[in-house]
Design a protein around this motif. Structure first.
Motif, short mmCIF file in Angstrom:
data_model
loop_
_atom_site.label_atom_id
_atom_site.label_comp_id
_atom_site.label_asym_id
_atom_site.label_seq_id
_atom_site.Cartn_x
_atom_site.Cartn_y
_atom_site.Cartn_z
N VAL A 63 -4.25 -7.51 1.06
CA VAL A 63 -5.58 -7.29 0.47
C VAL A 63 -6.56 -6.90 1.57
O VAL A 63 -7.28 -5.89 1.47
N GLU A 64 -6.59 -7.68 2.63
CA GLU A 64 -7.53 -7.44 3.72
C GLU A 64 -7.25 -6.12 4.44
O GLU A 64 -8.16 -5.32 4.67
N ALA A 65 -6.00 -5.89 4.79
CA ALA A 65 -5.65 -4.69 5.55
C ALA A 65 -5.90 -3.42 4.75
O ALA A 65 -6.47 -2.45 5.27
N HIS A 66 -5.49 -3.41 3.49
CA HIS A 66 -5.64 -2.19 2.71
C HIS A 66 -7.07 -1.96 2.24
O HIS A 66 -7.47 -0.82 2.04
N THR A 67 -7.86 -3.02 2.15
CA THR A 67 -9.29 -2.85 1.89
C THR A 67 -9.94 -2.18 3.10
O THR A 67 -10.77 -1.28 2.95
N GLN A 68 -9.53 -2.59 4.28
CA GLN A 68 -10.06 -1.99 5.51
C GLN A 68 -9.61 -0.53 5.64
O GLN A 68 -10.40 0.34 6.01
N ILE A 69 -8.34 -0.26 5.35
CA ILE A 69 -7.83 1.11 5.43
C ILE A 69 -8.60 2.01 4.46
O ILE A 69 -8.96 3.14 4.80
N THR A 70 -8.88 1.51 3.26
CA THR A 70 -9.64 2.28 2.28
C THR A 70 -11.03 2.60 2.81
O THR A 70 -11.51 3.73 2.67
N ALA A 71 -11.69 1.62 3.42
CA ALA A 71 -13.02 1.85 3.97
C ALA A 71 -12.98 2.92 5.06
O ALA A 71 -13.84 3.81 5.11
N GLU A 72 -11.97 2.86 5.92
CA GLU A 72 -11.82 3.86 6.97
C GLU A 72 -11.53 5.24 6.38
O GLU A 72 -12.08 6.25 6.84
N LEU A 73 -10.68 5.28 5.36
CA LEU A 73 -10.36 6.54 4.69
C LEU A 73 -11.62 7.17 4.11
O LEU A 73 -11.88 8.36 4.30
N LYS A 74 -12.43 6.36 3.41
CA LYS A 74 -13.69 6.87 2.84
C LYS A 74 -14.61 7.38 3.95
O LYS A 74 -15.28 8.39 3.77
N GLY A 75 -14.63 6.69 5.07
CA GLY A 75 -15.45 7.13 6.19
C GLY A 75 -15.05 8.48 6.71
O GLY A 75 -15.90 9.33 7.00
N ALA A 144 -4.30 9.29 9.96
CA ALA A 144 -2.95 8.99 9.47
C ALA A 144 -2.08 8.46 10.61
O ALA A 144 -1.34 7.49 10.44
N ALA A 145 -2.19 9.08 11.78
CA ALA A 145 -1.40 8.64 12.94
C ALA A 145 -1.83 7.25 13.39
O ALA A 145 -0.98 6.44 13.81
N LYS A 146 -3.12 6.93 13.28
CA LYS A 146 -3.62 5.62 13.67
C LYS A 146 -3.14 4.53 12.72
O LYS A 146 -2.80 3.42 13.14
N VAL A 147 -3.11 4.83 11.42
CA VAL A 147 -2.73 3.84 10.41
C VAL A 147 -1.21 3.67 10.31
O VAL A 147 -0.73 2.60 9.95
N LEU A 148 -0.46 4.68 10.67
CA LEU A 148 0.99 4.67 10.53
C LEU A 148 1.66 3.43 11.15
O LEU A 148 2.48 2.79 10.48
N PRO A 149 1.35 3.04 12.39
CA PRO A 149 2.00 1.84 12.95
C PRO A 149 1.68 0.57 12.14
O PRO A 149 2.53 -0.32 12.04
N VAL A 150 0.49 0.49 11.57
CA VAL A 150 0.12 -0.66 10.74
C VAL A 150 1.02 -0.70 9.51
O VAL A 150 1.55 -1.76 9.14
N LEU A 151 1.20 0.44 8.87
CA LEU A 151 2.04 0.52 7.67
C LEU A 151 3.50 0.20 8.01
O LEU A 151 4.18 -0.46 7.22
N LYS A 152 3.95 0.66 9.15
CA LYS A 152 5.32 0.34 9.57
C LYS A 152 5.49 -1.16 9.78
O LYS A 152 6.52 -1.73 9.41
N GLN A 153 4.48 -1.79 10.34
CA GLN A 153 4.54 -3.25 10.54
C GLN A 153 4.55 -3.95 9.18
O GLN A 153 5.30 -4.90 8.98
N HIS A 154 3.72 -3.49 8.25
CA HIS A 154 3.72 -4.07 6.90
C HIS A 154 5.09 -3.95 6.26
O HIS A 154 5.57 -4.88 5.61
N LEU A 155 5.72 -2.80 6.45
CA LEU A 155 7.06 -2.57 5.89
C LEU A 155 8.05 -3.58 6.47
O LEU A 155 8.84 -4.18 5.72
N GLU A 156 8.02 -3.77 7.77
CA GLU A 156 8.93 -4.72 8.41
C GLU A 156 8.69 -6.14 7.89
O GLU A 156 9.63 -6.89 7.63
N GLU A 157 7.42 -6.50 7.74
CA GLU A 157 7.09 -7.82 7.22
C GLU A 157 7.54 -7.96 5.76
O GLU A 157 8.02 -9.02 5.36
N ALA A 158 7.36 -6.91 4.98
CA ALA A 158 7.77 -6.95 3.57
C ALA A 158 9.27 -7.13 3.45
O ALA A 158 9.75 -7.84 2.56
#
Length: 162
Positions: A63-75, A144-158
């Motif tokens: 919830v927290e991470a993807h809310t932040q990613i959305t805010a950055e995307l909108k920016g 996209a390149a900045k967020v990619l490592p975060v998403l990869k970490q989420h995938l590993e955790e999932a």
């Protein structure tokens, strides 16, 4: 003259082939926004209904991470003046995923959530990696390149969820 025409044809074919891999920014933005919206909604549901503490903690983190990613995307969208309307609701695929998660029995909830998270993050990693490499807006490619490592970490955790 024939050589000149042949050179033009070759140049056009090269440009056409090169642009086939280019990812349109509005498409990427909409996909990323819908994915983030799904992640936040599924995370809220899992934080409330999850059976294991691990699932609940992961869900809150999503919830927290993807809310932040959305805010950055909108920016980035605003700063780059990208002509795209951000979605205000989930698409059919993600709506069905939320419905399936909501309908999951107590004993199956964590497993259903974990499976959805792996699938959603695999798709997100693929989309962000693709756009980071072949997107058509340099600032959005950097995002996209900045967020990619975060998403990869989420995938590993999932993948480690019970």
């Amino acid at each position: 003259m024939r050589l000149y025409l042949a050179a033009i044809c070759i140049a056009l074919v090269t440009l056409t082939v090169a642009s086939c891999g280019t990812r349109a920014t509005p498409d990427f933005v909409r996909e990323a926004a819908v994915n983030d919206m799904y992640e936040a909604e599924a995370g809220k549901l899992a934080a409330a209904r999850g059976q294991s503490e691990t699932v609940k903690q992961f869900a809150q983190q999503m919830v927290e991470a993807h809310t932040q990613i959305t805010a950055e995307l909108k920016g980035v969208v605003d700063a780059e003046k990208i002509d795209v309307t951000l979605p205000s609701e989930l698409d059919e695929k993600h709506r069905r995923m939320i419905e399936d998660l909501s309908a999951a029995h107590e004993g199956d909830f964590d497993r259903t959530y974990a499976k959805q998270q792996v699938n959603a993050h695999e798709a997100a990693v693929e989309a962000f990696a693709d756009y980071a490499q072949s997107g058509d807006d340099e600032v959005m490619k950097a995002f996209a390149a900045k967020v990619l490592p975060v998403l990869k970490q989420h995938l590993e955790e999932a993948r480690k969820l019970p």
